[in-house]
Write a protein that holds these residues in place. Structure first.
Motif, short mmCIF file in Angstrom:
data_model
loop_
_atom_site.label_atom_id
_atom_site.label_comp_id
_atom_site.label_asym_id
_atom_site.label_seq_id
_atom_site.Cartn_x
_atom_site.Cartn_y
_atom_site.Cartn_z
N PRO A 106 0.79 -1.18 0.20
CA PRO A 106 0.14 -0.04 0.05
C PRO A 106 0.87 1.23 0.00
CG PRO A 106 -0.06 -0.94 2.13
CD PRO A 106 0.55 -2.14 1.32
N ARG A 107 2.07 1.14 0.41
CA ARG A 107 2.84 2.57 0.33
C ARG A 107 3.41 2.78 -0.83
NH1 ARG A 107 7.38 -0.15 3.76
NH2 ARG A 107 7.05 -1.77 2.13
N LEU A 108 3.23 2.11 -1.98
CA LEU A 108 3.85 2.42 -3.27
C LEU A 108 3.02 3.34 -4.06
CD1 LEU A 108 5.66 -0.99 -4.08
CD2 LEU A 108 6.35 0.95 -2.84
N THR A 109 2.79 4.45 -3.60
CA THR A 109 1.93 5.50 -4.25
C THR A 109 2.57 5.97 -5.52
OG1 THR A 109 2.63 6.76 -2.65
CG2 THR A 109 0.40 6.25 -2.39
N GLU A 110 1.94 7.02 -6.41
CA GLU A 110 2.43 7.28 -7.84
C GLU A 110 3.45 7.88 -7.60
OE1 GLU A 110 -0.56 7.96 -6.42
OE2 GLU A 110 -0.84 10.08 -6.09
N GLU A 111 4.28 8.56 -6.53
CA GLU A 111 5.37 9.42 -6.92
C GLU A 111 6.69 8.61 -6.94
OE1 GLU A 111 3.32 9.25 -4.01
OE2 GLU A 111 4.59 8.42 -2.67
N TYR A 112 6.61 7.29 -6.71
CA TYR A 112 7.88 6.43 -6.81
C TYR A 112 8.35 6.38 -8.26
CZ TYR A 112 7.81 5.64 -1.91
OH TYR A 112 7.75 5.97 -0.67
N MET A 119 6.43 16.67 4.40
CA MET A 119 6.41 17.69 5.51
C MET A 119 7.22 18.33 6.04
SD MET A 119 2.86 17.62 5.94
CE MET A 119 2.88 17.67 4.10
N GLY A 120 8.57 18.23 5.41
CA GLY A 120 9.57 18.71 5.84
C GLY A 120 10.61 18.45 7.06
N ARG A 121 10.23 17.16 7.19
CA ARG A 121 11.06 16.50 8.26
C ARG A 121 11.96 15.58 7.55
NH1 ARG A 121 9.77 19.48 12.49
NH2 ARG A 121 7.49 19.61 12.57
N ARG A 122 13.25 15.39 8.23
CA ARG A 122 13.90 14.29 8.45
C ARG A 122 13.77 12.85 8.55
NH1 ARG A 122 19.32 14.53 11.00
NH2 ARG A 122 20.13 12.95 9.52
N PHE A 123 14.04 11.95 8.13
CA PHE A 123 13.66 10.48 8.65
C PHE A 123 14.57 9.41 8.58
CE2 PHE A 123 13.82 9.07 4.16
CZ PHE A 123 13.68 9.99 3.61
N GLY A 177 4.29 6.52 0.85
CA GLY A 177 5.53 7.07 1.11
C GLY A 177 5.62 8.62 1.11
N GLY A 178 5.14 9.15 -0.08
CA GLY A 178 5.18 10.52 -0.16
C GLY A 178 6.18 10.97 -0.78
N PRO A 179 6.29 12.22 -1.55
CA PRO A 179 7.74 12.83 -1.88
C PRO A 179 8.60 12.96 -0.79
CG PRO A 179 5.70 14.16 -2.56
CD PRO A 179 5.17 13.08 -1.64
N ILE A 180 9.81 12.75 -1.42
CA ILE A 180 11.19 13.21 -0.59
C ILE A 180 11.95 14.18 -1.40
CG2 ILE A 180 13.30 11.95 0.05
CD1 ILE A 180 11.52 9.55 0.69
N GLN A 208 3.22 16.69 -4.51
CA GLN A 208 3.36 17.45 -3.36
C GLN A 208 1.82 17.90 -2.98
OE1 GLN A 208 6.30 17.80 -1.13
NE2 GLN A 208 4.81 19.10 0.34
N THR A 209 0.90 16.93 -2.28
CA THR A 209 -0.29 17.34 -2.55
C THR A 209 -0.95 18.46 -1.31
OG1 THR A 209 -0.49 15.48 -0.91
CG2 THR A 209 -1.31 15.12 -3.12
N ALA A 210 0.20 18.71 -0.24
CA ALA A 210 -0.26 19.70 0.47
C ALA A 210 1.24 20.63 0.53
CB ALA A 210 -0.65 19.09 1.79
N PRO A 211 1.12 22.10 0.80
CA PRO A 211 2.23 22.74 0.70
C PRO A 211 3.37 22.04 1.93
CG PRO A 211 0.40 24.28 0.90
CD PRO A 211 -0.07 22.56 1.04
#
Ligand code: FAD
Length: 553
Positions: A269-275, A360-364, A391-394, A440-443
């Motif tokens: 489920p994590r493999l959303t379209e941004e990969y 969201m601007g956070r290191r991980f 996963g979201g954009p990185i 980047q769906t939210a700023p």
């Protein structure tokens, strides 16, 4: 690179991509295909073309299947969706993991056997082999050495070296690169996959295979919707339907599903379209074979293999600030793919010069880590319910000093500051606000990025990364302009696909063979091995089985 700046062939190939004409090594002109007389009617279907064996996909498994079927007396038509043959195979490094006692191994004094290959590929220590279907691995092992010799007999030239591939003995060998420059698709000089793939293409054409480029298979034709024999396929060419009959069989060799977001999210489920996907934009592997076969009753097999991230299934991006940053694929202006990319990206990243942050601007994670930090990224999303499903954009964040240290040139052909994958600004807050990517769906919250950079800089001052243990963080992010470069992980292999038996015959949900339907390559499930070897072995088996159907002893 010195080669070919004024090379007409590369220009004409680019024109070719734009016009959608048919090209390739001795490509077949097919203007008349759709209008040609139907060559028969069966099961109530009119056919535009008939061959013993119809193959979908002129990549690694498809070309191996073609050469194999032809040598056993079958006629072959291959349909290929792309403007040229090759798929991921031609982009590959050409490292072929075949052993079991090959002539090359003997030359190097390496003792190997089919049993050793089998043991290595059912080894519980490795995720690639732990859950692989033993019957499939046995067939693979038994045909390892003979398949290597068969490649050599069919014109594949291998370097005189063996490379360790992590098994009991050295068994991986590497094809020589195809010598014709204009056959190059990427600017990177080591795409040895061309040596394997062009040799198989050459042999297939010499022996009579017809390759229909820009023909995309859209569905299979079976006697009844989910029963009876598979009769052939329907393909789409320039907006028209073309019906191809395979009297002895049809081979699905469409390369897997990495580019199909709906399909891959069934397993993870994590493999959303941004990969990113290795191999794009040359060939997207869109699960066409799997979907067509499932529509007529085929089963998938060992789907958990995909989710467990065996081998190099997900890798860290190598070139940042571009949509397609896979390690060895560099799409510079002399590549026919350049028109399809937003730039080749900034390369040879020293991750002491940048941090990675989520949307969201956070290191991980520790950015110098070899992997992609996926699990840590998932943990970083804890508490952010919008991101738990993907996963979201990185983004890589760095400053002007980092650019100087790296010696990067900011601008085309490397990055496009006016595009969606690279941003620059005079302050960190402005940088966060400037990011406008389709994914980047939210700023990105400016305060969060400011806080992240300030905290990271404090780790540089103290020499200790208290959050993720990056070894001695060295460089502050402080001198404008500041940059954000697309750095999302890359999906590489399909490690699940259609269920087949060891004869490469596709099976249905009841475990019964679907007569007339074969599958090989990354579209085939059951064996989570990365790469070329299993694609070639099962392609070869499929071609032979189809050609000799009913005559096997
Ligand atoms: C950059 C890169 C480097 C690699 N390096 C290595 C390596 O060194 N060693 C190794 O073992 N493996 C390597 N691999 C993996 C290896 O290349 C693949 O596993 C292998 O080529 C897959 O073979 P395949 O036949 O399944 O698919 P492909 O070779 O991708 O062929 C599939 C073909 O099917 C076509 N197709 C898809 N859908 C349709 C349709 N509907 N109709 C008609 N045609 C269709 C595609 O256009 C494509 O040409 C690498 C992969 C990449 C991307």
């Amino acid at each position: 690179m010195s080669k070919g700046k004024g090379n007409d062939t590369s220009l004409s190939r680019r024109d070719f991509v734009k016009t959608g004409a048919v090209a390739g090594l001795g490509a077949t002109g097919l203007g008349g295909l759709v209008s040609c007389a139907a060559s028969g009617q069966e099961g109530g279907q009119a056919w535009d073309r008939t061959a013993d064996f119809v193959i979908v996909g002129a990549g690694t498994a498809g070309l191996a299947g073609a050469v194999s079927a032809l040598e056993h007396g079958a006629s072959v038509i291959i349909v290929e969706a792309n403007y040229d043959i090759g798929g991921h195979g031609i982009l590959s490094g050409g490292r072929v993991n075949l052993g079991g006692g090959t002539s090359l191994q003997r030359t190097h004094g390496v003792e190997d056997s089919a049993d050793h290959v089998f043991e290595d590929w059912i080894n519980h220590e490795s995720l690639q082999s732990r859950y692989s279907d033993r019957a499939m691995v046995r067939a693979f092992a038994d045909e390892n050495a003979s398949t290597f010799e068969w490649l050599v007999e069919n014109g594949v030239d291998f370097q005189d070296t063996l490379i360790s591939s992590g098994g009991m003995v050295e068994r991986q060998s590497r094809a020589f690169q195809w010598p014709v420059y204009e056959e190059l698709i990427t600017s990177y000089p080591t795409r040895h996959g061309s040596g394997l793939i062009r040799a198989l293409e050459k042999k297939a054409r010499e022996n009579g295979a017809e390759i229909l480029l820009l023909h995309k298979m859209t569905r299979l034709v079976r006697e009844a919707p989910t029963s009876g024999r598979v009769l052939g396929i329907v393909a789409e060419h320039e907006g028209e339907e073309v019906r191809l009959r395979g009297t002895k069989g049809t081979l699905l060799a469409t390369g897997g599903h990495t580019s199909n977001v709906h399909f891959r999210r069934m397993f993870d489920p994590r493999l959303t379209e941004e990969y990113q996907v290795a191999g794009e934009p040359y060939t997207p592997q869109a699960a066409d074979g799997e979907l067509a076969a499932m529509a007529i009753g085929a089963s998938l097999w060992s789907t958990a293999n995909q989710t467990m991230e065996a081998g190099s299934w997900i890798s860290k991006t190598a070139h940042i600030g571009t949509r397609w940053g896979y390690g060895n694929l560099v799409w510079l202006p002399d590549s026919p793919m350049f028109d399809r990319t937003p730039g080749s990206g900034l390369s040879e990243v020293d991750w002491q010069n940048a941090i990675m942050v989520t949307d969201m601007g956070r290191r991980f994670y520790d950015e110098t880590g070899r992997g992609h930090g996926f699990y840590n990224a998932a943990l970083a999303y804890h508490g952010n319910p919008n991101k738990l499903d993907g996963g979201g954009p990185i983004w890589a964040i760095f400053d002007a000093d980092a650019v100087a240290r790296q010696g990067w040139e900011i601008g085309p052909p490397y990055v496009d500051p006016a595009g969606d994958w690279f941003f620059m600004a005079d302050t960190i807050a402005e940088l966060a606000r400037s990011i406008r990517s389709p994914y980047q769906t939210a700023p990105m919250p400016p305060a969060a990025l400011e806080e992240t950079v300030a905290r990271y800089n404090s780790f540089v001052d103290s020499g200790i990364d208290e959050d993720f243990g990056k070894p001695t963080p060295r460089n502050r992010i402080g001198r404008p302009p500041f940059y954000a470069a697309w750095s999302t992980p890359i999906l590489h292999d399909s490690l699940t696909g259609l269920r087949t038996n060891p004869r490469a015959q596709v099976m249905d949900l009841n475990g019964e063979v679907i007569p007339g339907l074969y599958c090989a390559g990354e579209t085939q499930g059951g064996f989570a091995q990365h790469g070329l070897a299993r694609c070639i072995v099962f392609g070869r088996i499929a071609g032979r089985e189809a050609a000799l159907d009913g005559q096997m002893v």
